[in-house]
Design a protein around this motif. Structure first.
Motif, PDB file in Angstrom:
ATOM      1  N   GLN A  69       0.831  -1.199   0.000  1.00 57.06           N
ATOM      2  CA  GLN A  69       0.000   0.000   0.000  1.00 57.06           C
ATOM      3  C   GLN A  69       0.870   1.255   0.000  1.00 57.06           C
ATOM      4  N   HIS A  70       1.888   1.257   0.826  1.00 56.04           N
ATOM      5  CA  HIS A  70       2.776   2.411   0.929  1.00 56.04           C
ATOM      6  C   HIS A  70       3.424   2.740  -0.412  1.00 56.04           C
ATOM      7  N   HIS A  71       3.834   1.707  -1.125  1.00 60.41           N
ATOM      8  CA  HIS A  71       4.516   1.904  -2.404  1.00 60.41           C
ATOM      9  C   HIS A  71       3.542   2.107  -3.567  1.00 60.41           C
ATOM     10  N   GLY A  72       2.243   1.938  -3.314  1.00 63.10           N
ATOM     11  CA  GLY A  72       1.276   2.081  -4.387  1.00 63.10           C
ATOM     12  C   GLY A  72       1.371   0.981  -5.427  1.00 63.10           C
ATOM     13  N   LEU A  73       1.790  -0.206  -4.988  1.00 63.44           N
ATOM     14  CA  LEU A  73       1.924  -1.346  -5.897  1.00 63.44           C
ATOM     15  C   LEU A  73       0.602  -2.109  -5.948  1.00 63.44           C
ATOM     16  N   ALA A  74       0.053  -2.245  -7.130  1.00 58.22           N
ATOM     17  CA  ALA A  74      -1.234  -2.925  -7.295  1.00 58.22           C
ATOM     18  C   ALA A  74      -1.071  -4.426  -7.082  1.00 58.22           C
ATOM     19  N   TYR A  75      -2.050  -5.027  -6.419  1.00 57.09           N
ATOM     20  CA  TYR A  75      -2.004  -6.474  -6.204  1.00 57.09           C
ATOM     21  C   TYR A  75      -3.418  -7.000  -6.030  1.00 57.09           C
ATOM     22  N   GLU A  76      -3.565  -8.266  -6.353  1.00 56.20           N
ATOM     23  CA  GLU A  76      -4.807  -8.990  -6.054  1.00 56.20           C
ATOM     24  C   GLU A  76      -4.641  -9.650  -4.700  1.00 56.20           C
TER      25      GLU A  76
ATOM     26  N   VAL B 273      -2.401   3.682   5.126  1.00 54.62           N
ATOM     27  CA  VAL B 273      -1.861   2.410   4.615  1.00 54.62           C
ATOM     28  C   VAL B 273      -2.131   1.259   5.572  1.00 54.62           C
ATOM     29  N   PHE B 274      -2.313   1.561   6.848  1.00 55.77           N
ATOM     30  CA  PHE B 274      -2.688   0.527   7.812  1.00 55.77           C
ATOM     31  C   PHE B 274      -4.196   0.302   7.792  1.00 55.77           C
ATOM     32  N   ALA B 275      -4.948   1.399   7.747  1.00 58.03           N
ATOM     33  CA  ALA B 275      -6.405   1.285   7.763  1.00 58.03           C
ATOM     34  C   ALA B 275      -6.933   0.534   6.554  1.00 58.03           C
ATOM     35  N   ALA B 276      -6.191   0.550   5.468  1.00 53.49           N
ATOM     36  CA  ALA B 276      -6.639  -0.106   4.234  1.00 53.49           C
ATOM     37  C   ALA B 276      -6.526  -1.621   4.301  1.00 53.49           C
ATOM     38  N   VAL B 277      -5.745  -2.132   5.257  1.00 54.31           N
ATOM     39  CA  VAL B 277      -5.480  -3.579   5.283  1.00 54.31           C
ATOM     40  C   VAL B 277      -5.642  -4.103   6.708  1.00 54.31           C
ATOM     41  N   VAL B 278      -6.860  -4.059   7.195  1.00 51.16           N
ATOM     42  CA  VAL B 278      -7.127  -4.501   8.547  1.00 51.16           C
ATOM     43  C   VAL B 278      -8.258  -5.516   8.541  1.00 51.16           C
ATOM     44  N   GLN B 279      -8.140  -6.501   9.418  1.00 54.63           N
ATOM     45  CA  GLN B 279      -9.143  -7.554   9.537  1.00 54.63           C
ATOM     46  C   GLN B 279      -9.154  -8.052  10.970  1.00 54.63           C
ATOM     47  N   PRO B 280     -10.298  -8.110  11.635  1.00 55.52           N
ATOM     48  CA  PRO B 280     -10.343  -8.650  12.989  1.00 55.52           C
ATOM     49  C   PRO B 280      -9.850 -10.102  13.019  1.00 55.52           C
ATOM     50  N   LEU B 281      -9.204 -10.452  14.095  1.00 57.42           N
ATOM     51  CA  LEU B 281      -8.667 -11.806  14.234  1.00 57.42           C
ATOM     52  C   LEU B 281      -9.780 -12.834  14.237  1.00 57.42           C
ATOM     53  N   HIS B 282      -9.632 -13.860  13.416  1.00 56.60           N
ATOM     54  CA  HIS B 282     -10.585 -14.964  13.378  1.00 56.60           C
ATOM     55  C   HIS B 282      -9.795 -16.250  13.168  1.00 56.60           C
TER      56      HIS B 282
END
Length: 209
Positions: free
Chosen positions: A20-27, A197-206
């Motif tokens: 995210q920080h580098h702006g690199l696109a990914y699936e 960049v952190f908020a974009a990739v967050v998921q509650p622990l499961h």
């Protein structure tokens, strides 16, 4: 590029934050190491995440190796650690300590999830707790001594690794991280988690096995 693994993993998430920080696109393929183990095995026979599948099909494994490759891809001016020198050694040391206590937190989690109370090893549990706690004590002292917004002065892999590990620890074992006892680490984590960049990739622990 394809990033395999769920964002509740501190190891997957640190790679995702860098992307995210580098702006690199990914699936993103949020595969579970349990439910999707055989799918992961096509790329990593260890059935571990993260895996980053490059555009040419090469599958990179293990978060530190993946991040080193990303630093090489974006070049030294944009890399989140310098290619050599004291700052690199300092950053790698912090990353190793952070991912080390995260790994112990994962082990401790599975000890509770996979073993019934009478079958848990108190020796192993106590060892993991001691390793986590004493590493946090060390990192707290060092972060307090450094001050500033970021660990090495500028945003780096060290900041990412610590913040991702602390979020996982706080969700998996909340009793092991008391913000009042470790205010420097708590402030560091809060500062990082507030970044887009952190908020974009967050998921509650499961955890489901």
């Amino acid at each position: 590029m394809i990033l395999i693994g769920q964002y509740d993993s501190p190891f997957v998430r640190r790679v995702a934050v860098a992307l995210q920080h580098h702006g690199l696109a990914y699936e993103h393929r949020p595969w579970s190491v349990w439910a999707n183990a055989e799918s992961i095995a096509q790329y990593n026979p260890l059935r571990r995440v993260p895996v980053l599948v490059m555009d040419d099909g090469e599958a990179l494994v293990e978060s530190a190796a993946i991040l080193d490759a990303l630093d090489g891809l974006v070049g030294p001016e944009r890399a989140l650690l310098p290619p050599s020198g004291e700052a690199r050694r300092a950053g790698l040391r912090v990353c190793a300590l952070a991912t080390g206590f995260a790994d112990k937190a994962v082990s401790l989690l599975y000890e509770h999830v996979l073993r019934a109370g009478d079958h848990r090893s108190p020796v192993w549990v106590d060892r993991c707790v001691t390793q986590i706690s004493e590493t946090l004590d060390l990192l707290e002292r060092e972060r307090a001594a450094r001050g500033g917004d970021f660990w090495l002065g500028a945003f780096s892999h060290a900041d990412i690794a610590v913040a991702c590990a602390l979020r996982f620890l706080g969700e998996a074992h909340p009793s092991l991280f008391d913000p009042a006892r470790r205010p420097a680490l708590a402030a560091h984590a809060a500062r990082c988690e507030a970044l887009p960049v952190f908020a974009a990739v967050v998921q509650p622990l499961h955890v489901a096995v």
